[in-house]
Write an enzyme that holds these catalytic residues in place. Structure first.
Site, PDB file in Angstrom:
ATOM      1  N   CYS A 179       0.789  -1.167   0.097  1.00  0.00           N
ATOM      2  CA  CYS A 179      -0.076  -0.106  -0.144  1.00  0.00           C
ATOM      3  C   CYS A 179       0.821   1.357   0.001  1.00  0.00           C
ATOM      4  O   CYS A 179       1.643   1.473  -0.823  1.00  0.00           O
ATOM      5  CB  CYS A 179      -1.016   0.106   0.977  1.00  0.00           C
ATOM      6  SG  CYS A 179      -2.336   1.106   0.841  1.00  0.00           S
ATOM      7  N   HIS A 229      -3.750  -4.919   0.106  1.00  0.00           N
ATOM      8  CA  HIS A 229      -3.578  -5.332   1.650  1.00  0.00           C
ATOM      9  C   HIS A 229      -3.546  -6.627   1.867  1.00  0.00           C
ATOM     10  O   HIS A 229      -4.532  -7.232   2.421  1.00  0.00           O
ATOM     11  CB  HIS A 229      -4.425  -4.481   2.664  1.00  0.00           C
ATOM     12  CG  HIS A 229      -3.942  -3.161   2.885  1.00  0.00           C
ATOM     13  ND1 HIS A 229      -3.108  -2.605   3.753  1.00  0.00           N
ATOM     14  CD2 HIS A 229      -4.267  -1.894   2.281  1.00  0.00           C
ATOM     15  CE1 HIS A 229      -2.874  -1.365   3.666  1.00  0.00           C
ATOM     16  NE2 HIS A 229      -3.471  -0.981   2.987  1.00  0.00           N
ATOM     17  N   GLU A 280      -2.164  -8.668   4.024  1.00  0.00           N
ATOM     18  CA  GLU A 280      -1.940  -8.965   5.529  1.00  0.00           C
ATOM     19  C   GLU A 280      -3.362  -8.948   6.088  1.00  0.00           C
ATOM     20  O   GLU A 280      -3.557  -9.741   6.991  1.00  0.00           O
ATOM     21  CB  GLU A 280      -1.105  -7.957   6.144  1.00  0.00           C
ATOM     22  CG  GLU A 280      -1.666  -6.811   6.657  1.00  0.00           C
ATOM     23  CD  GLU A 280      -1.954  -5.533   5.413  1.00  0.00           C
ATOM     24  OE1 GLU A 280      -1.486  -6.035   4.408  1.00  0.00           O
ATOM     25  OE2 GLU A 280      -2.481  -4.652   5.770  1.00  0.00           O
TER      26      GLU A 280
END
Ligand SMILES: [Mn+2]
Length: 246
Positions: free
Chosen positions: A110, A215, A217
């Site tokens: 990001c 993203h 994660e």
């Protein structure tokens, strides 16, 4: 090294008169799940501390956050550009320089892909809805684990393709900026359907330098592609030394 240490460059923000660092714990657990040991790299430390931390990491992870100071790529600040922390920019650009010089793996997520790109001399779209504009909502309201738009890999996507094993995947999207002109040695390797750059990788296939605009994660629980990205970083870091080579 069996359990490579992944340095995670953190955010910094002001709360009243106190300056604090911040890192979403989802990055820490994603690194742990992939077999790495997360090590926090705060901005604003002195050179001795910053060098000391760098000497202990096998790879670098740049994470989400606010916007990079447009002065870094020679542009005036757009009215929508915000959460600019020059101390963080300075720290992360310095870490990219160190990691490139030492040939350590870099993964950038990001804001991370944006600061990586600027560190290597590239530029950014400062606010996608006004520049260039397009039909896709890159600031989704849905939860982070939910993918909302497609990305398609380009034929240049050697490393990203080898990690994902697919030519197109669905990703989440929480960004209002994006890579405009790729930095030196980087190439765009995935786009959303409106032409926004969603991933970059090094043109040098011997280097693990990979940036993604989404993203992963937040998606590791349900999405094998997200897990594959962190596994690839940790696996590449296993082969990378450190200054102390412990
Ligand atoms: Mn997007």
């Amino acid at each position: 090294v069996n359990a490579p240490v992944i340095g995670i460059a953190t955010g910094i923000y002001n709360q009243g008169s106190e300056e604090r660092i911040s890192v979403s714990t989802s990055y820490l657990s994603a690194v742990e799940t992939a077999g790495g040991v997360p090590l926090i790299l705060p901005p604003g430390l002195d050179k001795r501390s910053t060098d000391g931390l760098f000497s202990r990491i096998n790879g670098l992870l740049l994470i989400g956050g606010g916007d990079v100071d447009p002065a870094r790529y020679g542009e005036k600040r757009h009215e929508k550009t915000g959460d600019v922390y020059p101390v963080r920019d300075e720290h992360e650009i310095g870490m990219v320089a160190r990691a490139m010089a030492a040939n350590r793996p870099i993964m950038a997520i990001c804001r991370g892909i944006q600061v990586l790109n600027v560190a290597l001399g590239g530029s950014l779209h400062q606010d996608l809805p006004s520049d260039p504009g397009g039909p896709i909502r890159h600031s989704q309201k849905e939860p982070g684990k939910q993918a909302t738009h497609r990305i398609v890999l380009s034929p240049d996507a050697v490393r990203l393709f080898s990690i994902l094993g697919a030519r197109e995947i669905m990703v989440n999207s929480f960004h209002h900026q994006a890579v405009k002109r790729p930095g030196d040695g980087l190439q765009a390797v995935a786009h959303s359907d409106d032409g926004v750059i969603e991933a970059v990788e090094s043109k040098d296939k011997d280097r693990f330098v990979l940036g993604v605009q989404w993203h992963p994660e937040l998606m590791v629980t349900d999405d094998p592609h997200a897990r594959a990205l962190f596994s690839a970083l940790v696996s590449s870091c296993r082969k990378s030394g450190t200054a102390t080579d412990y």
